[in-house]
Scaffold this active site. Structure first.
Site, short mmCIF file in Angstrom:
data_model
loop_
_atom_site.label_atom_id
_atom_site.label_comp_id
_atom_site.label_asym_id
_atom_site.label_seq_id
_atom_site.Cartn_x
_atom_site.Cartn_y
_atom_site.Cartn_z
N GLY A 111 0.83 -1.20 0.00
CA GLY A 111 0.00 0.00 0.00
C GLY A 111 0.86 1.25 0.00
CG HIS A 150 -1.05 1.30 7.29
ND1 HIS A 150 -0.13 0.80 8.18
CD2 HIS A 150 -0.35 2.09 6.44
CE1 HIS A 150 1.07 1.28 7.88
NE2 HIS A 150 0.97 2.07 6.82
CD GLU A 151 -1.29 2.53 2.72
OE1 GLU A 151 -0.82 3.68 2.62
OE2 GLU A 151 -0.60 1.54 2.99
CG HIS A 195 0.16 6.84 5.39
ND1 HIS A 195 1.30 7.26 6.03
CD2 HIS A 195 0.32 5.51 5.19
CE1 HIS A 195 2.12 6.23 6.20
NE2 HIS A 195 1.55 5.15 5.70
CD GLN A 228 3.24 5.78 2.66
OE1 GLN A 228 2.29 5.23 2.12
NE2 GLN A 228 4.17 5.10 3.30
CB CYS A 247 4.72 2.01 7.44
SG CYS A 247 4.32 3.54 6.60
CG LEU A 248 6.54 0.97 1.50
CD1 LEU A 248 6.04 1.27 0.10
CD2 LEU A 248 7.67 -0.06 1.48
#
Ligand code: NI
Length: 182
Positions: A46, A143-144, A147, A51, A101-102
């Site tokens: 994701g 989660h996204e 963000h 990000q 997470c990236l």
């Protein structure tokens, strides 16, 4: 398609609240393609626009994490685009999932989230959809969407756990830097 740089915590960019996408433009389509390319290379399942430094309410998900052999993975990709996603309702049942997470590279921790969520969003062609979503897609979406509101998964942890992750991150960066310099 371009591979975009991914912002990492504690960069303040990640704390911005993203604005709604007003219009689906060719530029937005290019951004979506670039986000998928960036996510597949990372690799991740994701990625939210913030990000890659774009404060728009847009995220991409593909739960079919690509194998190292990209050609083999081609056939099983399941790209999903969520524009202006909104959580309308969630179930009372929460489930733990070991999240990563990236923007918090190589760190994982268990987060509790509702196991189902009713979500409204727009597809990349602008079509509005509303559905109950469950399983890993529900976890990933929540989660996204976090963000888009400037929230990272580590914010859901105890202060102790969060501090531990931040310390590990600093150490990993230092060690990585040393390796590169060698
Ligand atoms: Ni993330």
């Amino acid at each position: 398609m371009a591979i975009l740089p991914i912002y990492e915590t504690p960069d303040p960019v990640l704390r911005q609240i993203s604005s709604p996408v007003e219009e689906i433009t060719p530029e937005l389509q290019t951004l979506i393609d670039d986000m998928f390319a960036t996510m597949y290379v990372a690799p991740g399942i994701g990625l939210a626009a913030i990000q890659v430094g774009v404060p728009k309410r847009l995220l991409v998900i593909d739960l079919q994490e690509p194998e190292s052999d990209e050609e083999d993975a081609e056939g099983v990709k399941d790209p999903r685009v969520f524009i202006n996603p909104e959580i309308l309702e969630t179930s009372d049942v929460t489930v733990p999932y070991n999240e990563g997470c990236l923007s918090v590279p190589d760190q994982y921790a268990e987060v509790l989230r509702p196991d189902r969520a009713r979500v409204r969003w727009q597809e990349r062609d602008g079509t509005v959809r509303e559905e109950w979503i469950e399983g890993l897609l529900a976890v990933c979406l929540q989660h996204e969407i976090d963000h888009l509101n400037g929230i990272l998964f580590i914010d859901h942890l105890s202060r102790l756990k969060r501090d531990m992750i931040m310390k590990k991150l600093v150490k990993a960066r230092r060690d990585g830097g040393a390796k590169k310099a060698a």
